[in-house]
Scaffold this motif. Structure first.
Motif, PDB file in Angstrom:
ATOM      1  N   ALA A 132     -13.954   4.099   6.418  1.00 19.27           N
ATOM      2  CA  ALA A 132     -12.763   4.151   6.553  1.00 19.27           C
ATOM      3  C   ALA A 132     -12.363   4.738   5.230  1.00 19.27           C
ATOM      4  O   ALA A 132     -12.897   4.439   4.084  1.00 19.27           O
ATOM      5  N   ASP A 133     -11.177   5.455   4.942  1.00 15.64           N
ATOM      6  CA  ASP A 133     -10.659   5.973   3.710  1.00 15.64           C
ATOM      7  C   ASP A 133      -9.222   5.214   3.538  1.00 15.64           C
ATOM      8  O   ASP A 133      -7.936   5.904   4.224  1.00 15.64           O
ATOM      9  N   PRO A 134      -9.163   4.067   3.017  1.00 17.16           N
ATOM     10  CA  PRO A 134      -7.952   3.324   3.093  1.00 17.16           C
ATOM     11  C   PRO A 134      -6.726   4.004   2.575  1.00 17.16           C
ATOM     12  O   PRO A 134      -5.633   3.666   3.040  1.00 17.16           O
ATOM     13  N   ILE A 135      -6.985   4.955   1.342  1.00 20.89           N
ATOM     14  CA  ILE A 135      -5.549   5.278   1.023  1.00 20.89           C
ATOM     15  C   ILE A 135      -5.181   6.260   2.004  1.00 20.89           C
ATOM     16  O   ILE A 135      -3.771   6.923   1.651  1.00 20.89           O
ATOM     17  N   THR A 136      -5.702   6.789   2.888  1.00 18.23           N
ATOM     18  CA  THR A 136      -5.216   7.709   3.963  1.00 18.23           C
ATOM     19  C   THR A 136      -4.518   6.926   5.047  1.00 18.23           C
ATOM     20  O   THR A 136      -3.877   7.336   6.004  1.00 18.23           O
ATOM     21  N   ILE A 137      -4.941   5.555   5.120  1.00 13.68           N
ATOM     22  CA  ILE A 137      -4.574   4.950   6.180  1.00 13.68           C
ATOM     23  C   ILE A 137      -3.173   3.888   5.889  1.00 13.68           C
ATOM     24  O   ILE A 137      -2.265   4.032   6.817  1.00 13.68           O
ATOM     25  N   MET A 138      -3.271   3.497   4.627  1.00 19.80           N
ATOM     26  CA  MET A 138      -2.057   2.689   3.972  1.00 19.80           C
ATOM     27  C   MET A 138      -0.870   3.438   4.027  1.00 19.80           C
ATOM     28  O   MET A 138      -0.936   4.711   3.369  1.00 19.80           O
ATOM     29  N   GLU A 139       0.213   3.069   4.274  1.00 20.88           N
ATOM     30  CA  GLU A 139       1.324   3.814   4.110  1.00 20.88           C
ATOM     31  C   GLU A 139       1.890   3.863   2.660  1.00 20.88           C
ATOM     32  O   GLU A 139       1.540   2.793   2.028  1.00 20.88           O
ATOM     33  N   ALA A 140       2.631   4.753   2.202  1.00 19.60           N
ATOM     34  CA  ALA A 140       2.917   4.747   0.703  1.00 19.60           C
ATOM     35  C   ALA A 140       4.186   3.757   0.671  1.00 19.60           C
ATOM     36  O   ALA A 140       4.882   3.650   1.722  1.00 19.60           O
ATOM     37  N   PRO A 141       4.299   3.476  -0.404  1.00 19.41           N
ATOM     38  CA  PRO A 141       5.229   2.285  -0.705  1.00 19.41           C
ATOM     39  C   PRO A 141       6.873   2.851  -0.574  1.00 19.41           C
ATOM     40  O   PRO A 141       7.790   2.231  -0.594  1.00 19.41           O
ATOM     41  N   ALA A 142       6.713   4.216  -0.909  1.00 19.29           N
ATOM     42  CA  ALA A 142       8.220   5.099  -0.468  1.00 19.29           C
ATOM     43  C   ALA A 142       7.714   6.305   0.064  1.00 19.29           C
ATOM     44  O   ALA A 142       6.604   6.827   0.101  1.00 19.29           O
ATOM     45  N   GLN A 143       8.792   6.495   0.919  1.00 16.81           N
ATOM     46  CA  GLN A 143       8.554   7.572   1.722  1.00 16.81           C
ATOM     47  C   GLN A 143       9.416   9.062   1.397  1.00 16.81           C
ATOM     48  O   GLN A 143       9.206  10.122   2.146  1.00 16.81           O
ATOM     49  N   ASP A 144      10.363   8.875   0.528  1.00 11.40           N
ATOM     50  CA  ASP A 144      10.933   9.794  -0.042  1.00 11.40           C
ATOM     51  C   ASP A 144      10.216  10.864  -1.135  1.00 11.40           C
ATOM     52  O   ASP A 144      10.327  10.617  -2.410  1.00 11.40           O
ATOM     53  N   LEU A 145       9.234  11.522  -0.567  1.00 13.25           N
ATOM     54  CA  LEU A 145       8.455  12.180  -1.622  1.00 13.25           C
ATOM     55  C   LEU A 145       8.197  13.689  -1.763  1.00 13.25           C
ATOM     56  O   LEU A 145       8.718  14.271  -0.667  1.00 13.25           O
ATOM     57  N   LEU A 181      -0.887   6.279   1.182  1.00 13.55           N
ATOM     58  CA  LEU A 181      -1.132   5.953  -0.109  1.00 13.55           C
ATOM     59  C   LEU A 181      -1.461   7.196  -1.058  1.00 13.55           C
ATOM     60  O   LEU A 181      -1.305   7.248  -2.144  1.00 13.55           O
ATOM     61  N   MET A 182      -2.307   8.058  -0.550  1.00 12.10           N
ATOM     62  CA  MET A 182      -2.748   9.187  -1.027  1.00 12.10           C
ATOM     63  C   MET A 182      -1.777  10.193  -1.630  1.00 12.10           C
ATOM     64  O   MET A 182      -1.671  10.671  -2.339  1.00 12.10           O
ATOM     65  N   ALA A 183      -0.676  10.125  -0.529  1.00 13.45           N
ATOM     66  CA  ALA A 183       0.399  11.076  -0.696  1.00 13.45           C
ATOM     67  C   ALA A 183       1.180  10.456  -1.990  1.00 13.45           C
ATOM     68  O   ALA A 183       1.599  11.531  -2.936  1.00 13.45           O
ATOM     69  N   TYR A 184       1.130   9.300  -1.951  1.00 13.74           N
ATOM     70  CA  TYR A 184       1.957   8.818  -3.018  1.00 13.74           C
ATOM     71  C   TYR A 184       1.376   9.114  -4.425  1.00 13.74           C
ATOM     72  O   TYR A 184       1.917   9.278  -5.628  1.00 13.74           O
ATOM     73  N   LEU A 185      -0.041   8.937  -4.314  1.00 11.10           N
ATOM     74  CA  LEU A 185      -0.845   9.101  -5.607  1.00 11.10           C
ATOM     75  C   LEU A 185      -0.488  10.669  -6.006  1.00 11.10           C
ATOM     76  O   LEU A 185      -0.473  10.785  -7.479  1.00 11.10           O
ATOM     77  N   LEU A 186      -0.370  11.601  -5.149  1.00 13.03           N
ATOM     78  CA  LEU A 186      -0.275  13.020  -5.499  1.00 13.03           C
ATOM     79  C   LEU A 186       1.165  13.450  -5.527  1.00 13.03           C
ATOM     80  O   LEU A 186       1.444  14.504  -5.656  1.00 13.03           O
ATOM     81  N   ALA A 187       2.177  12.571  -5.466  1.00 13.33           N
ATOM     82  CA  ALA A 187       3.613  12.888  -5.363  1.00 13.33           C
ATOM     83  C   ALA A 187       4.363  13.404  -6.728  1.00 13.33           C
ATOM     84  O   ALA A 187       3.580  12.884  -7.703  1.00 13.33           O
ATOM     85  N   ASP A 188       5.279  14.063  -6.725  1.00  9.85           N
ATOM     86  CA  ASP A 188       5.685  14.383  -8.171  1.00  9.85           C
ATOM     87  C   ASP A 188       6.384  13.219  -8.601  1.00  9.85           C
ATOM     88  O   ASP A 188       6.310  13.233  -9.944  1.00  9.85           O
ATOM     89  N   VAL A 189       6.804  12.047  -7.916  1.00  3.16           N
ATOM     90  CA  VAL A 189       7.116  11.030  -8.651  1.00  3.16           C
ATOM     91  C   VAL A 189       6.674   9.749  -8.012  1.00  3.16           C
ATOM     92  O   VAL A 189       6.819   9.850  -6.826  1.00  3.16           O
ATOM     93  N   ASN A 190       6.000   8.827  -8.733  1.00  5.31           N
ATOM     94  CA  ASN A 190       5.606   7.670  -8.102  1.00  5.31           C
ATOM     95  C   ASN A 190       5.698   6.531  -9.395  1.00  5.31           C
ATOM     96  O   ASN A 190       6.298   6.952 -10.410  1.00  5.31           O
ATOM     97  N   ASP A 191       5.258   5.528  -9.036  1.00  4.86           N
ATOM     98  CA  ASP A 191       5.356   4.288  -9.815  1.00  4.86           C
ATOM     99  C   ASP A 191       3.989   3.787 -10.397  1.00  4.86           C
ATOM    100  O   ASP A 191       3.603   2.667 -10.735  1.00  4.86           O
ATOM    101  N   ILE A 192       3.079   4.905 -10.234  1.00  6.71           N
ATOM    102  CA  ILE A 192       1.731   4.470 -10.732  1.00  6.71           C
ATOM    103  C   ILE A 192       1.513   4.674 -12.212  1.00  6.71           C
ATOM    104  O   ILE A 192       1.637   5.712 -12.749  1.00  6.71           O
ATOM    105  N   SER A 193       1.012   3.696 -12.844  1.00  5.08           N
ATOM    106  CA  SER A 193       0.865   3.727 -14.313  1.00  5.08           C
ATOM    107  C   SER A 193      -0.483   4.319 -14.802  1.00  5.08           C
ATOM    108  O   SER A 193      -1.682   3.699 -14.182  1.00  5.08           O
TER     109      SER A 193
END
Length: 434
Positions: A132-145, A181-193
């Motif tokens: 399994a590739d968890p970051i492609t299964i889990m939904e992003a914490p935000a959807q406005d990406l 979650l992978m989309a969230y990592l690669l989005a223009d804006v996220n909350d990842i430090s």
């Protein structure tokens, strides 16, 4: 009467919490099928809202039951809602650590039913766990990406980008069509430090500087860290026998491999991003997750690669960050030996010692130019005019939203530009460095 629709593979209705056990079984069943699910108490099988009585401990009892009877443990989101004047309880779960059991048994969602798994089916599900590739299964914490920076990276690498199919082709969505979650990592804006923290000595007692490069597309953050580390990689020049010799503080190629591998192989679903710590005598690159379960240390040191995030690795490969599978570890070992790696159960720490004792001077670290955005400059200007200014006053003065002002202040603190002294009401902002 309000109707919430029909039950699906990710949606279950229960009339009351009198069906709590059945509801928890449905949650585990949906997790095993899709990695997420929603359960309503107070809704009939038809989707009609019937209402649910709420007591002081109702939500807590649901939470405790899920914690006690779903394994591995998950943290649900539980809330009460008022629909057509009637109380309902909404329970949302997501997780990638399947298979999940409920009351000691394993179930799989099939349409709107929870079917108990046979031993053969359970074995098959467990075998799929490592694939399994968890970051492609889990939904992003935000959807406005948005993904402008990622698209630019593809175009800059000579790749064709089809605007209509880009998100699906790069695997940025779950099977249900939500951003993952992978989309969230690669989005223009996220909350990842993404931090680079510099210390005055050989331990973490005295912080000189904390640089924040997160909050945006991982590819961009990764490059910013590489640029910063290149800027502090001083060259020592020595003269002898009419010969000039130059030596860098550390091997840039080894750091690059260690850092890119940390970003690629971190188990992002754990919530701990990779980080870089700079001491007076060494650099440490820390990533979360340890080695994959089916990869031994000997295999790791030989350069055998079993990606934790296969789809992210594919994107890195397309962008030219992964040139040769397993190349990085042997390269680091050739420069610094196996002792450079500290492999723990939940972390991998790579230590790159400096090539000479001078280390990085405090003046060099503090002298690195800090690049500020226009929004950050606007906030600093208001703070300079009024060091006692409140967030509400900053919102009025700048025209930015409350959430955006708070994010800017967090970024400025991370860059070491501003500090807060004193309490929330009587405190003062101090501009440290511009």
């Amino acid at each position: 009467m309000k109707n919430l629709g029909t039950e699906t593979e990710t949606l279950e209705f229960k009339k009351t919490t009198g069906e709590l056990k059945e509801g928890i079984i449905s949650l585990s069943s949906m997790l095993n099928k899709n990695g997420h699910g929603v359960l309503y108490f107070g809704v009939k099988d038809s989707g009609d809202v019937g209402g649910q009585q709420l007591g002081d401990r109702t939500l807590r009892e649901i939470s405790q039951a899920i914690a006690n009877f779903v394994k591995p443990q998950i943290i649900p989101s539980i809330s009460s809602e008022l629909i057509d004047g009637k109380n309902v309880i909404k329970v949302e779960v997501q997780g990638s650590d399947k298979p999940y059991s409920a009351y000691g048994r394993y179930y799989m969602r099939s349409a709107d039913e929870d079917r108990e798994l046979s031993p053969t089916e359970l074995k098959k599900l467990m075998n799929q766990k490592t694939a399994a590739d968890p970051i492609t299964i889990m939904e992003a914490p935000a959807q406005d990406l948005s993904f402008t920076k990622l698209r630019i990276s593809f175009v800059s690498s000579g790749l064709t980008v089809d605007q209509e199919t880009f998100e699906n082709n790069t695997g940025l969505k779950t099977s249900s069509g939500k951003y993952n979650l992978m989309a969230y990592l690669l989005a223009d804006v996220n909350d990842i430090s993404i931090k680079v923290v510099s210390f005055a000595g050989k331990d973490k007692t005295n912080i000189i500087k904390r640089n924040e490069y997160g909050g945006t597309c991982l590819v961009t953050s990764m490059d910013k860290v590489l640029d910063y580390m290149d800027s502090i990689n001083e060259t020592r020049v020595t003269m002898g026998n009419h010969k000039r010799e130059e030596e860098k503080l550390f091997d840039a190629a080894s750091f690059k491999e260690a850092w890119q591998n940390a970003c690629l192989h971190t188990k992002w679903e754990k919530g701990n991003p990779p980080a870089v710590c700079v001491f007076s005598d060494r650099i440490e690159i820390i990533s979360t997750g340890g080695l994959p379960a089916d990869l031994t240390k000997d295999e790791f040191f030989k350069g055998i690669s079993k990606p934790v995030n296969a789809k992210l690795q594919k994107i890195f490969g397309q962008l030219g960050y992964v040139e040769q599978t397993g190349h990085g570890v042997p390269l680091i070992i050739s420069s610094y030996g196996r002792q450079a790696f500290d492999i723990m159960e939940n972390f991998v720490n790579v230590t790159i010692p400096f090539n000479y004792q001078k280390g990085i001077s405090e003046e060099i670290l503090k002298g690195i130019k800090i690049i500020l955005t226009q929004a950050e400059k606007a906030v600093i200007e208001e703070i300079n005019n009024n060091p006692h200014i409140t967030i509400r006053e900053l919102v009025t003065a700048t025209g930015y939203s409350d959430g955006y002002v708070r994010k800017i202040l967090t970024q400025l603190k991370g860059k070491g530009v501003v500090q807060r002294q004193g309490g929330r009401k009587a405190g003062t902002w101090i501009v440290m460095n511009e």
